[in-house]
Design an enzyme around this catalytic site. Structure first.
Site, PDB file in Angstrom:
ATOM      1  CG  PHE A  52      -3.677  -7.843   0.263  1.00 49.59           C
ATOM      2  CD1 PHE A  52      -2.949  -8.399   1.304  1.00 49.59           C
ATOM      3  CD2 PHE A  52      -4.702  -6.946   0.574  1.00 49.59           C
ATOM      4  CE1 PHE A  52      -3.240  -8.073   2.628  1.00 49.59           C
ATOM      5  CE2 PHE A  52      -5.003  -6.629   1.898  1.00 49.59           C
ATOM      6  CZ  PHE A  52      -4.266  -7.199   2.926  1.00 49.59           C
ATOM      7  CB  SER A  85      -0.733   0.215  -7.651  1.00 49.84           C
ATOM      8  OG  SER A  85      -1.262   1.500  -7.427  1.00 49.84           O
ATOM      9  CD  GLU A 129      -3.148  -0.155   0.412  1.00 46.65           C
ATOM     10  OE1 GLU A 129      -3.102  -0.259   1.654  1.00 46.65           O
ATOM     11  OE2 GLU A 129      -2.635  -0.958  -0.368  1.00 46.65           O
ATOM     12  CB  SER A 170     -14.826   1.759   4.684  1.00 47.73           C
ATOM     13  OG  SER A 170     -14.465   2.619   3.627  1.00 47.73           O
TER      14      SER A 170
END
Lengths: 387, 248
Positions: free
Chosen positions: A133, A95, A366, A142
């Site tokens: 990030f 990761s 992700e 989501s």
């Protein structure tokens, strides 16, 4: 016995010499630098000290970044193979590399101005600087388009306000790629560590990815200069980064699956019950074959996707399919491996429970498994199910 | 210092070896090949000597078109140039030594480094044979090497101890574990090495002096069995010695 990967379909014949040399070198790196220390760090909830600089020195950051900016300049297959081997070590370590490569160096190279590229990319490539990030928020996972974090134009730059959550490496990052709404449209901003009003407290209490730092980002009237805005508008900015990272995860998950399969296969051959190895029982063989079968399919998906990425033909939906499938089978494989190891499957002498716990996060981050299902459902039916 | 490192391509130590249908060769189908692990020590030592004293490190292998992968690995580790001598598919030690000697005569190295043995056929003959053909001192199984003012001091592992040997350059050293910790190639170096040329040469006129007439896989090692000091296990031990091993 040393780890020799899984290659039931002679997929290695499809890789070039240099791709195979990369794989071996990263495998050796993981063997020497990750595996000896990872259990301790997983238990302690810490990222292995010094590993960041070692990964940088090894060339594991900026793998697809141009050498003009200190990157390796390799193809996506090389990136994938490196992620696979790193995740054979630990999903948290992978990761770290995913974030640095795909979520920080990629957007700075793709959307940063020349000054930002010169300033950050060479340092990020060596690991001298760490990036993070910031897209996900406490209430928007989501559905990132609903984000509350916002930017306002002020003299000489922008004023950022809001909060991000579940940010890998947030607390240790020198530069954060923060996504915020400017006049209702999502934009990316580079926020430097130490900027007034910006803080990144570490989140505690994870039972998964314990060897990885996860943080909140808090932005309270944070001023960033004009040149720190990225040249991309709308959700396609962050989503293009996620496509790169998800691609790497699709490879990485195979590494975790191989690790648990390899351990389960060896264990089943040496564990004697009822006077014979448990590998001789049909129910155990069925589990092992399921793992082999799914790993082989995952490898072929990843291999083909890598070549498509290099040809510039891969669609985000194809990446969704790979991420969705490969992480899901890796998690399932870790559960089968746990069953084969019996009680030994839950202790740290074997890597099973650590991978299994990690993969629970990987399945969700992700783009969750279910969201990828809906992305694919939308793609084949033309009907969007999540709005 | 001009350093020549001789490397060989061997099946990965983790590979399960299968004998080919001809009964006297290894079936290479599905086998992964790597740089012989002892040769990695030789490459590493060559690189360290170059880093300290300057010079050029050349890697050579006697092989076939397939052998470029090990030379690319050597380039990625940092050797300056590589030579592929294309020869017999399954050469014997004499053939390899003759061909290495031919390359050494062309390259005129101050030092020749090799692994102590190749882990495929384990003949251990090449460093000594090479010394004989070239008329150079050859020190085998070296775990520590110092070179100062043309004088070579090597420590060798011997039974129960260590032997310290001196020689002068040019000379031949075969590497033992402990000599160093080989580096793994870095990604940027692997990418850069792709464009470096491989000097391909035809084998010198030499022929193998031996031929392999058969190969066999060793009998499968019997799995160990651990018994405790419980009465049941003691009875089981007696039964096993009597019935299975038939020694009592």
């Amino acid at each position: 016995m040393s780890f020799n990967g899984v290659d039931y379909y002679n997929i290695d014949d499809l890789f070039s010499e240099d791709e195979l040399i990369v794989r071996r070198s990263v495998r050796d790196f993981v063997e020497n630098e990750v595996l000896p220390v990872i259990e301790k760090h997983f238990r302690d909830g810490t990222f292995p000290e010094g590993l960041n600089r070692k990964m940088g020195e090894q060339g594991l950051y900026g793998i697809t970044t141009s050498p003009d900016y200190g990157g390796v300049g390799a193809n996506h297959t090389v990136y994938g193979l490196a992620m696979l081997e790193l995740e054979r070590g630990d999903s948290g370590v992978r990761s770290f590399a995913s974030v640095q490569n795909s979520l920080v160096m990629y957007p700075i190279e793709a959307y940063g101005n020349e000054q930002s590229k010169r300033k950050w990319l060479p340092k990020l490539a060596t690991g001298e600087a760490i990036g993070c990030f910031g897209l996900t928020e406490p209430d928007y996972g989501s559905d990132p388009g609903g984000m509350i974090t916002n930017a306002r134009k002020i003299g000489g730059g922008y004023l950022l306000n809001g909060a991000k959550m579940w940010i890998t490496n947030g607390s240790v990052a020198d530069v954060s790629v923060v996504w915020a709404k400017l006049d209702g449209t999502v934009h990316g901003f580079l926020v430097e560590k130490g900027t007034k009003g910006f803080s990144a407290p570490e989140m505690r209490g994870k039972y998964s990815l314990r060897a990885s730092v996860t943080s909140e980002l808090i932005l309270n009237d944070v001023e960033v200069p004009e040149e720190n805005i990225l040249s991309i508008a709308g959700l396609k900015g962050p989503l293009s980064c996620l496509t790169k990272a998800r691609y790497g995860i699709a490879w990485g998950a195979i590494g975790a699956a191989m690790a648990v399969y390899d351990s389960a296969l060896e264990y089943s051959k040496s564990r004697i019950q009822f006077g014979k190895p448990i590998a001789s029982f049909q129910l155990v063989q069925e589990k092992l074959v399921w793992m082999l079968n799914e790993i082989t399919k995952a490898q072929l998906i990843a291999y083909r996707l890598g070549r498509l990425m290099d040809e510039g033909k891969a669609t985000p939906q194809q990446v969704s399919l790979a991420k969705r499938n490969n992480v899901s089978i890796a998690l399932e494989a870790s559960r089968y491996a746990r069953e084969i190891h019996g009680a030994n499957g839950i202790i740290s002498e074997y890597p099973i429970m650590r991978h299994s716990a990690n993969l629970e996060s990987v399945k969700t981050y992700e783009g969750t498994h279910d969201i990828h299902t809906l992305i694919l459902g939308n793609d084949i039916t033309g009907i969007q199910a999540f709005k | 210092m001009n350093i020549l490192v001789c490397i060989s391509r061997v099946p990965d130590t983790a590979t399960k070896v299968v004998i080919g249908s001809d009964g006297n060769s290894i079936d290479s189908q599905g086998v992964k090949f790597i740089v012989n692990p002892y040769d990695e020590l030789a490459i590493e030592e060559g690189l360290r000597l170059r880093e300290k004293n300057g010079g050029v490190v050349t890697a050579v292998t006697i092989g076939t078109d397939k052998s470029t992968d090990v030379l690319r690995t050597a380039l990625a580790m940092g050797v300056d140039k590589v030579i592929l001598v294309k020869g017999e598919e399954n050469p014997d030690s004499f053939y390899v030594a003759e061909n290495l000697a031919a390359v050494a005569k062309d390259e005129n190295p101050d030092l020749i480094l090799l692994g102590r043995q190749s882990v495929d056929f384990d003949s251990l003959q090449i460093p000594s044979a090479l010394g004989e053909i070239l008329g150079m001192p050859s020190i085998s199984v070296v775990s520590k090497l110092t070179i100062e003012d043309g004088k070579v001091t090597a420590e060798r592992d011997i039974e129960g101890g260590c032997e310290i040997v001196e020689a002068s350059l040019p000379c031949i050293i075969s590497a033992q574990k402990g000599l160093n910790e080989p580096r793994y190639p870095k990604l940027p170096d692997i990418m850069k090495s792709r464009s470096k040329p491989i000097d391909q040469r035809d084998a010198a006129a030499a022929a193998s002096r031996t031929s392999i007439i058969g190969m066999e896989i060793p009998l499968k090692q019997r799995a160990g069995k651990i018994l405790t000091d419980s009465d049941d296990d003691i009875n089981e031990l007696v039964r096993m010695l009597h019935e299975d091993a038939k020694v009592i």
